[in-house]
Scaffold this motif. Structure first.
Motif, PDB file in Angstrom:
ATOM      1  N   ARG A 120      14.588   4.283   0.826  1.00 57.76           N
ATOM      2  CA  ARG A 120      13.447   3.796   0.071  1.00 57.76           C
ATOM      3  C   ARG A 120      12.356   4.862   0.066  1.00 57.76           C
ATOM      4  NH1 ARG A 120      11.637  -2.071   2.042  1.00 57.76           N
ATOM      5  NH2 ARG A 120      10.542  -2.000   0.025  1.00 57.76           N
ATOM      6  N   THR A 121      11.512   4.805  -0.925  1.00 52.45           N
ATOM      7  CA  THR A 121      10.344   5.684  -0.987  1.00 52.45           C
ATOM      8  C   THR A 121       9.087   4.830  -0.918  1.00 52.45           C
ATOM      9  OG1 THR A 121      10.279   5.624  -3.405  1.00 52.45           O
ATOM     10  CG2 THR A 121      11.611   7.356  -2.375  1.00 52.45           C
ATOM     11  N   HIS A 122       7.973   5.465  -0.513  1.00 50.56           N
ATOM     12  CA  HIS A 122       6.705   4.749  -0.420  1.00 50.56           C
ATOM     13  C   HIS A 122       5.569   5.719  -0.652  1.00 50.56           C
ATOM     14  CE1 HIS A 122       5.754   6.475   3.554  1.00 50.56           C
ATOM     15  NE2 HIS A 122       7.033   6.298   3.839  1.00 50.56           N
ATOM     16  N   THR A 123       4.427   5.178  -1.015  1.00 49.81           N
ATOM     17  CA  THR A 123       3.233   6.001  -1.179  1.00 49.81           C
ATOM     18  C   THR A 123       2.825   6.572   0.178  1.00 49.81           C
ATOM     19  OG1 THR A 123       1.898   4.000  -0.982  1.00 49.81           O
ATOM     20  CG2 THR A 123       2.418   4.774  -3.202  1.00 49.81           C
ATOM     21  N   GLU A 124       2.072   7.676   0.149  1.00 50.86           N
ATOM     22  CA  GLU A 124       1.827   8.420   1.370  1.00 50.86           C
ATOM     23  C   GLU A 124       0.763   7.778   2.259  1.00 50.86           C
ATOM     24  OE1 GLU A 124       3.733  10.623   2.291  1.00 50.86           O
ATOM     25  OE2 GLU A 124       2.732  11.448   4.017  1.00 50.86           O
ATOM     26  N   GLN A 125      -0.156   6.971   1.685  1.00 51.16           N
ATOM     27  CA  GLN A 125      -1.256   6.415   2.467  1.00 51.16           C
ATOM     28  C   GLN A 125      -1.102   4.898   2.601  1.00 51.16           C
ATOM     29  OE1 GLN A 125      -5.059   7.592   0.935  1.00 51.16           O
ATOM     30  NE2 GLN A 125      -4.539   9.769   0.865  1.00 51.16           N
ATOM     31  N   HIS A 126      -1.660   4.374   3.687  1.00 54.08           N
ATOM     32  CA  HIS A 126      -1.640   2.931   3.911  1.00 54.08           C
ATOM     33  C   HIS A 126      -2.656   2.257   2.988  1.00 54.08           C
ATOM     34  CE1 HIS A 126       1.001   2.808   7.455  1.00 54.08           C
ATOM     35  NE2 HIS A 126       0.452   3.965   7.799  1.00 54.08           N
ATOM     36  N   PRO A 127      -2.380   1.035   2.526  1.00 54.75           N
ATOM     37  CA  PRO A 127      -1.128   0.296   2.756  1.00 54.75           C
ATOM     38  C   PRO A 127      -0.014   0.841   1.855  1.00 54.75           C
ATOM     39  CG  PRO A 127      -2.586  -0.967   1.342  1.00 54.75           C
ATOM     40  CD  PRO A 127      -3.367   0.255   1.753  1.00 54.75           C
ATOM     41  N   LYS A 162      16.988  10.925  -3.569  1.00 53.65           N
ATOM     42  CA  LYS A 162      16.203  11.403  -4.697  1.00 53.65           C
ATOM     43  C   LYS A 162      15.237  10.307  -5.105  1.00 53.65           C
ATOM     44  CE  LYS A 162      16.514  13.489  -9.264  1.00 53.65           C
ATOM     45  NZ  LYS A 162      17.404  13.983 -10.316  1.00 53.65           N
ATOM     46  N   GLY A 163      13.929  10.618  -5.077  1.00 53.12           N
ATOM     47  CA  GLY A 163      12.930   9.591  -5.270  1.00 53.12           C
ATOM     48  C   GLY A 163      12.135   9.652  -6.546  1.00 53.12           C
ATOM     49  N   TRP A 164      12.371  10.633  -7.436  1.00 52.39           N
ATOM     50  CA  TRP A 164      11.811  10.710  -8.784  1.00 52.39           C
ATOM     51  C   TRP A 164      10.363  11.147  -8.828  1.00 52.39           C
ATOM     52  CZ3 TRP A 164      15.965  10.518 -11.577  1.00 52.39           C
ATOM     53  CH2 TRP A 164      17.005   9.669 -11.241  1.00 52.39           C
ATOM     54  N   LEU A 165       9.527  10.773  -7.855  1.00 51.89           N
ATOM     55  CA  LEU A 165       8.108  11.123  -7.872  1.00 51.89           C
ATOM     56  C   LEU A 165       7.800  12.066  -6.718  1.00 51.89           C
ATOM     57  CD1 LEU A 165       6.456   7.691  -8.678  1.00 51.89           C
ATOM     58  CD2 LEU A 165       5.930   9.798  -9.894  1.00 51.89           C
ATOM     59  N   ALA A 166       6.935  13.046  -6.959  1.00 51.23           N
ATOM     60  CA  ALA A 166       6.517  13.954  -5.897  1.00 51.23           C
ATOM     61  C   ALA A 166       5.445  13.298  -5.038  1.00 51.23           C
ATOM     62  CB  ALA A 166       6.000  15.260  -6.493  1.00 51.23           C
ATOM     63  N   GLY A 167       5.344  13.769  -3.798  1.00 54.03           N
ATOM     64  CA  GLY A 167       4.303  13.282  -2.910  1.00 54.03           C
ATOM     65  C   GLY A 167       4.574  11.936  -2.281  1.00 54.03           C
ATOM     66  N   MET A 168       5.819  11.483  -2.281  1.00 58.00           N
ATOM     67  CA  MET A 168       6.164  10.191  -1.700  1.00 58.00           C
ATOM     68  C   MET A 168       6.787  10.387  -0.311  1.00 58.00           C
ATOM     69  SD  MET A 168       5.336   7.818  -3.920  1.00 58.00           S
ATOM     70  CE  MET A 168       3.974   8.721  -4.647  1.00 58.00           C
ATOM     71  N   GLY A 169       6.706   9.373   0.530  1.00 58.58           N
ATOM     72  CA  GLY A 169       7.403   9.357   1.796  1.00 58.58           C
ATOM     73  C   GLY A 169       8.785   8.747   1.638  1.00 58.58           C
ATOM     74  N   PHE A 170       9.687   9.049   2.575  1.00 58.95           N
ATOM     75  CA  PHE A 170      11.076   8.598   2.490  1.00 58.95           C
ATOM     76  C   PHE A 170      11.467   7.908   3.788  1.00 58.95           C
ATOM     77  CE2 PHE A 170      10.662  11.991  -0.529  1.00 58.95           C
ATOM     78  CZ  PHE A 170      11.480  11.652  -1.580  1.00 58.95           C
ATOM     79  N   VAL A 202      16.150   4.179  10.294  1.00 60.48           N
ATOM     80  CA  VAL A 202      16.768   5.052  11.294  1.00 60.48           C
ATOM     81  C   VAL A 202      16.138   6.439  11.261  1.00 60.48           C
ATOM     82  CG1 VAL A 202      18.943   3.804  11.337  1.00 60.48           C
ATOM     83  CG2 VAL A 202      18.620   5.612   9.662  1.00 60.48           C
ATOM     84  N   GLN A 203      15.581   6.843  10.112  1.00 66.69           N
ATOM     85  CA  GLN A 203      14.870   8.110  10.002  1.00 66.69           C
ATOM     86  C   GLN A 203      13.774   7.944   8.961  1.00 66.69           C
ATOM     87  OE1 GLN A 203      17.003  11.858   9.648  1.00 66.69           O
ATOM     88  NE2 GLN A 203      18.872  10.939  10.473  1.00 66.69           N
ATOM     89  N   GLN A 204      12.673   8.706   9.132  1.00 66.48           N
ATOM     90  CA  GLN A 204      11.588   8.714   8.171  1.00 66.48           C
ATOM     91  C   GLN A 204      11.098  10.142   7.979  1.00 66.48           C
ATOM     92  OE1 GLN A 204       9.128   5.250   9.856  1.00 66.48           O
ATOM     93  NE2 GLN A 204       8.759   5.076   7.655  1.00 66.48           N
ATOM     94  N   LEU A 205      10.719  10.476   6.751  1.00 71.78           N
ATOM     95  CA  LEU A 205      10.215  11.801   6.424  1.00 71.78           C
ATOM     96  C   LEU A 205       8.950  11.645   5.597  1.00 71.78           C
ATOM     97  CD1 LEU A 205      13.522  13.653   5.437  1.00 71.78           C
ATOM     98  CD2 LEU A 205      12.222  13.937   7.549  1.00 71.78           C
ATOM     99  N   GLY A 206       8.028  12.602   5.749  1.00 67.66           N
ATOM    100  CA  GLY A 206       6.803  12.591   4.974  1.00 67.66           C
ATOM    101  C   GLY A 206       7.028  13.136   3.577  1.00 67.66           C
TER     102      GLY A 206
END
Length: 1258
Positions: free
Chosen positions: A756-763, A709-717, A728-732
């Motif tokens: 972990r979560t991250h923003t969708e665009q680089h960096p 559960k990442g709290w914010l919409a539109g994030m990558g996991f 080991v796995q990544q999801l958009g």
């Protein structure tokens, strides 16, 4: 206080600001709570000339307030009392002039007074930017290699911040933050970073307009000299008014020594230059305010300083702080064992003394230098003489006038067995029907485990860690006398004395039909057994008293009676052996907590969410009135009323260091506060919120899903496993949460996982890793069978019972909702061999929906979780619409698609069929509609269908059911029905409407008149009838009419015409007769039973008769009864099974209310059968066995009696011949066998005193 303060003291304070701000971090002094300052800043609608219109804003850091205060030059004050409590208020200044220039600060009201003022804002003359303020925040002491943050507050937003260092013409760093403050970081601090720093600001659009420089700040790298020692003379604990000397001693001569109190750096910075290697700081008359943490250091003429001394805590008090004493491992000690008495207090550096009540001198001492966290007083090999009350006090080596307070005591008991506990009952010792009693076993010291004994059952024993035992009174088996005991951790094999006995009384709880039935059967068998024994005794008595030749008859009766007794005993054994074992199952009522709300974050900066963050809180309960947001578990951030969507927003704005912390929210209802939501952690100003990872129990060989559960919409996991660097796995971007799947769980998949979560665009901008989740495969029992007795789709207020069962016996059961335990069933109170548990929700609320599951366990092994049951509580959202494609009439073997159209997106849809206990299909979709495909349908698929939609994140709150859609699986369309309104006999010139009604929606109707060349057509009707109006009727309208309907989709189904209706036109306005010609009856209705066709004990069945035409009256007929049983306008008939009269075959028909003489064809027959109900059904085998035994015995008895009765006339004659010869046959001959070869009619002896043996045929 006598201290030297050279004139450059203020400069020295600025010089060592970095050092002082790092002190708390280096010492780990987290217990020092500094009162948070409010924040003051400027807003203006003239970005290029902010002095034209200025508004000052004041915001409290952690709580809402009812009053705010603005101070100018420490003399002028402006009050604001907002209409409701809030975080922040504004003070309108307007255009900056000479009169309103000055120094501004603000405060907010907090009980019981005003807060600490904000930092000082200096507004100078118009045309100038405010002078920024400059301070330092250090994560570690300013030693070489550490990191230091320099903060510059410019008061306005959208400024450019410049950092200058003395000796450099160009700025060493600059920033353009979105807020009012810039953070300049100096990483890996070196001596070259020492120097004097200032900060300046300017407007982005006007780079030539600069603010005044901030006050200079000199950065000094510490740790170049060894640390000094700080001591107190005469001691660290003194009374107010007494004098104190603090001595700071170092290894180098000629240095300047500095002393500071951590709690107040600005007012307690003292320094003294000496030619020696030590300095004395003398306090002539101590005050309470001088209490605090002191430390010292020294520096040379170039301001290069030493390490900090160790902290010295100084207490100024008139009463010593209280100490506390704890006995380890327990204050109850067995003879010959050891015990430690640990004494602790808030004062460090002071010795301790142990006292025993009744003795003047201390028992033991502890020197100040030997005290640490693990130091205690020890009593070895205790005896009865060590029993007593102990206390500890401070041991002072200097004189002081401080009073010694009373101290807490510990009573040490030395026993052969621990003393007995107390046992009480809550709410009382008397059982109430259907209620349980909690027995509470209590003792004044820590224990390892409690045990409960029941005097009426020697083998009974229950264990508890907290001393609470729940006793139910199922079948009256809870009453009796109880006592409890305990054992301590140091002696787990020694149990204490038992408590005083406590007796529980009251009626048996959970009186069920099955219990009454079993008791009646057992009582009847006992009565039969007693009666048969009496018959045997009577026979034996008659044989001894009578001298008759018919003894064979009594012998025969005795044999049959004994056979009956054996049978009765066998039946009793079967009954008592418990063919119904496991039937009497306790229903555990579920006390549902207030539903937990959901917390999440939203932002309009997806690449940098921390620039503007809003927290949302939503509740699954429709009765929520208010939401509360809390920070770090205690700080009240805000309160918001609930909106129509039962949610509230909490805007945080741009994140700052003051926002970091753990957030959660509560929902408030009328009389309850919900559980807290999952915690949302904000860790920094440019770090995404910390996610939460969870998973169900891992089962070997099965699929496992891990939820992040990442709290914010539109994030990558991204999913990480301990020991591996790469994910080991990544999801958009998949929403606010993601599910990672392990296809087949094996030993290699065990370990610690985080996400972990991250923003969708680089960096990418990453969050901190979640807390680790350990996956371990354990051996488990197979999963139980889990279901609801009725449909899992319910309306608010309905009664729901969950049934969890397993083939394994003597198990305890746990019920879960959305992964959280909410109820349990204790195996100790189930009937022997019980393998099921019933959990009851008496009245379902909107927030009670969710995914339910259950598990069972014994002492050490758990089962796998059961398959989940989705409980959906309807009537919260608007109802959807259900349509059939291509149409509702389907040819057998074809397929049909049912489309359920909802109102909201992202819902889960369910398809239901009338008469089915569970939904047929589920679908989760991103849109607002779902398509359900029925493959190769057959006649059994005909019926009424409906659908619902519900949200899966908020307690499965569902919509109203859609309007039922009738699906016909047939090769011929149902025949429509044609009738006229107001009548088929119409006066000339009047109007009439011919109605063609059928059961199918969305078809076109065709009205045909005999001998007419054309037909009237009505296409696209959305109702279930077609109206053909005929206006200004004439003789040409007379004739015979019929109608039919055609689907507007391609279909090979045959079409049938309706009945024939003759329309008669009369010349007058009145008619004496109504003549309607009907060639056939209306189509037959359908008949179904709810909840089923099998009667349950004490329950009724509702028969539902449904026809294709509206405005009709239904009648229900029961085979074997001449007159109809019931009439109904809605088609619902309630059937009960009193005395078995409800069993049999039923059918129904209907008639139009406008034409009461025309009845439809009867429906297909429906048979209702009887059963003992859902609980007593399990006794069917036992009842069959008992009944079969009784039938066999009765038949055998009848056959024997019939055979012997035929011999009665011959035997009576034979008896009369011997009647005059001998009337003294002994009673013993009744049951004796005759000698072989002796004739049955041998003559008796001539002597009356001699008895002759007479063989008796049996």
């Amino acid at each position: 206080m006598t201290l030297d303060r050279p004139g450059e003291g203020a400069t020295m304070l600025k010089t060592f600001t970095v050092l002082l701000f790092c002190i708390r971090m280096s010492l780990g002094m987290t217990s020092i709570v500094m009162d948070p300052q409010p924040e003051l800043w400027i807003e203006s609608n003239y970005p290029q000339a902010p002095w034209e219109n200025i508004t000052l804003w004041c915001r409290s850091p952690s709580r809402i307030s009812s009053k705010f205060l603005l101070l100018k030059d420490k003399t002028q004050m402006t009050w604001i009392r907002p209409s409701h409590k809030t975080f922040q208020v504004s003070f309108l200044i307007g255009a900056l002039t000479e009169s309103n220039a000055g120094l501004y600060r603000c405060c907010y009201w907090k009980e019981p007074g005003w807060s600490k003022p904000s930092k000082v804002l200096e507004l100078e003359a118009p045309g100038q930017l405010p002078k920024p303020i400059f301070w330092i925040q250090a994560e570690t002491p300013p030693l070489p290699g550490c990191n230091v943050n320099i903060l510059c507050h410019g008061w306005l937003q959208d400024l450019v911040f410049m950092l200058f260092k003395e000796g450099y013409a160009e700025p060493v760093d600059y920033q353009v933050p979105t807020g009012t403050m810039a953070i300049f970081s100096i990483d890996n601090l070196t001596p070259e970073d020492e120097g004097v720093y200032i900060c300046r600001t300017h407007i982005q659009m006007l780079p030539t307009l600069w603010s005044e420089p901030s006050n200079p700040l000199k950065l000094v790298v510490a740790g170049l000299y060894p640390k000094p020692t700080l001591t107190a003379h005469p001691g660290p604990i003194m009374a107010p008014g007494e004098s104190l000397n603090l001595r700071c001693q170092g290894p180098i001569y000629g240095m300047t020594f500095a002393l500071m109190r951590v709690e107040d750096l600005e007012k307690s910075f003292y320094h003294k230059k000496t030619i020696k290697n030590e300095a004395y700081f003398f306090f002539r008359s101590l005050k309470i305010q001088d209490t605090g943490h002191y430390l010292c250091f020294y520096y040379d003429v170039s301001y290069r300083g030493s390490l900090l001394s160790d902290v010295l805590k100084i207490w100024v008090t008139d009463t010593f702080p209280k100490t506390w004493l704890l006995a380890r491992p327990s204050p109850v000690v067995q003879m010959g064992q050891n015990v430690s008495l640990r004494c602790r207090g808030p004062v460090d550096g002071v010795g301790l003394a142990l006292y025993k009540k009744g003795e003047d001198k201390p028992v033991q001492f502890l020197d100040a230098t030997s005290i640490d966290d693990n130091t205690s007083f020890f009593l070895n090999n205790v005896t009865y003489s060590d029993t007593g009350i102990y206390s500890c006090q401070y041991l002072l080596t200097w004189k002081t006038s401080i009073r010694m307070p009373s101290h807490n005591t510990v009573e040490l008991m030395v026993v052969d067995k621990p003393p007995k506990p107390s046992l009480s009952a809550w709410p009382s010792t008397v059982f109430k029907l259907g209620k349980a009693i909690t027995l509470r076993c209590r003792v004044s010291h820590p224990v390892l485990e409690f045990s409960l004994e029941w005097e009426e059952r020697e083998t009974f024993q229950k264990f508890s860690v907290d001393g609470d035992f729940i006793i139910s009174n199922v079948d009256g088996k809870g009453t009796g006398t109880y006592s409890c005991s305990y054992r301590v951790e140091t002696h787990p094999n020694i149990w204490s004395h038992r408590s005083e006995p406590l007796k529980l009384m009251g009626p048996a709880g959970y009186l069920t039909w099955n219990y009454v039935l079993n008791e009646a059967v057992r009582l009847s068998l006992i009565v039969q057994l007693v009666a048969l024994l009496l018959v045997v005794l009577w026979i034996r008595w008659k044989c001894r008293r009578l001298r008759i030749r018919e003894a064979w008859l009594l012998g025969t009766a005795q044999g049959v009676t004994m056979l009956f007794i054996v049978t009765a005993l066998l039946s009793c054994a079967i009954s008592f052996a418990g063919l119904c074992n496991g039937v009497l199952i306790e229903e555990t009522e579920i006390v549902m907590p207030t539903p937990k709300p959901e917390l999440w974050a939203e932002t309009n900066f997806p690449l940098a969410p921390w620039k503007n963050l809003t927290l949302w809180c939503r509740s699954p309960s429709g009765s929520t009135k208010e939401f509360v947001l809390l920070k770090d578990g205690t700080g009240w951030i805000a309160t918001r009323p609930a909106s129509e969507q039962v949610r509230a927003a909490f805007p945080l704005g741009a994140l700052t260091q003051s926002h970091t912390g753990s957030y959660h929210c509560h929902s408030w209802e009328e009389m309850a506060v919900s559980e807290p939501s999952e915690a949302l952690e904000l860790l920094g100003t440019d770090i995404l919120p910390k996610p939460v990872i969870s998973a169900s129990l891992p089962i070997r060989g099965q699929e496992l899903q891990l939820r992040c559960k990442g709290w914010l919409a539109g994030m990558g996991f991204a999913l990480y496993k301990e020991g591996q660097q790469e994910p080991v796995q990544q999801l958009g971007a998949v929403g606010r949460e993601a599910f990672f799947t392990i296809q087949r769980m094996e030993d290699k998949d065990e370990g610690n996982y985080s996400c972990r979560t991250h923003t969708e665009q680089h960096p990418f901008k990453w969050s901190e890793p979640s807390e680790p989740l350990e996956l371990v495969i354990k051996e488990m029992y197979p999963k139980p069978f889990f279901k609801t007795w009725a449909s899992p789709v319910v309306t608010p207020g309905a009664r729901v019972t969950f049934n969890c069962s397993t083939p394994h016996q003597h198990m305890s059961f746990i019920l879960y909702k959305d992964g959280s335990e909410i109820a349990s069933s204790d195996r100790s109170w189930a009937s022997p061999g019980a393998s099921a548990a019933h959990f009851l929700i008496i009245s379902v609320g909107i927030g009670d929906g969710g995914n339910y599951s259950c598990r069972y366990y014994d002492f050490s092994i758990w089962s796998e979780p059961s398959d989940p049951v989705e409980l959906v509580v309807t009537e919260f959202y608007p109802k959807p619409t259900l349509l059939a494609q291509p149409g509702p009439v389907v040819f057998p073997g074809k397929s049909v698609t049912l489309r359920c159209q909802g109102t909201f997106q992202g819902m889960r849809f369910a398809l239901l069929q009338e008469g089915a206990q569970v939904p047929l299909q589920f679908q989760s979709v991103s849109g607002n509609s779902a398509d359900f495909l029925l493959h190769t349908v057959g006649a059994e698929d005909s019926g009424n269908y409906s659908c619902i939609y519900y949200e899966t994140t908020m307690s499965n709150r569902g919509s109203y059911l859609s309007i039922p859609l009738m699906i016909w699986v047939t090769d011929t369309f149902p025949k429509p029905w044609l009738f006229a309104e107001p009548s088929s006999v119409v006066p000339m010139g009047q109007n009439v409407t011919l109605w063609c009604r059928g059961p199918v929606h969305g078809v076109g109707y065709i009205l045909h008149k005999e001998e007419a060349a054309t037909s009237m057509q009505l296409w696209g009707s959305t109702s279930n009838d077609g109206a053909f109006p005929i206006t200004n009727i004439s003789g040409a309208s007379m004739g015979r009419y019929s109608c039919c309907y055609h689907p507007d989709w391609t279909s090979s189904i045959k079409i049938q015409p309706s009945n024939t209706l003759e329309l008669i036109v009369t010349a007058s306005n009145h008619s004496d007769s109504l003549e309607i010609w009907v060639t056939d009856k209306p189509p037959k209705p359908s008949l179904s039973a709810w909840p089923g066709t099998m009667f349950k004990l004490g329950k009724d069945i509702i028969l539902q008769c449904r026809g294709p035409l509206p405005g009709v009256e239904f009648v229900l007929e029961h085979d074997g009864e001449e007159a109809p049983q019931q009439f109904s306008e809605d088609g619902d008939f309630v059937i009960n099974n009193v005395e078995g009269k409800g069993i049999g075959n039923y059918s129904c028909s209907y008639r139009l209310q406008a034409y009461p003489d025309i009845w439809s064809e009867p429906s297909d027959s429906l048979e209702l059968v009887g059963a003992a109900g859902p609980v007593a059904q399990e006794c069917t085998v036992g009842n069959i066995v008992r009944s079969s035994l009784i039938v066999v015995v009765v038949v055998a008895l009848g056959v024997v009696l019939a055979i012997e009765w035929k011999k009665w006339p011959r035997l009576r004659t034979r008896g009369s011949e011997t009647d005059g010869r001998d009337q003294t046959i002994a009673l013993e001959e009744c049951n004796q066998e005759g000698e072989p070869g002796t004739p049955a009619n041998s003559p008796s002896s001539t002597s009356r005193r001699i008895s002759v043996e007479l063989p008796v045929p049996i």
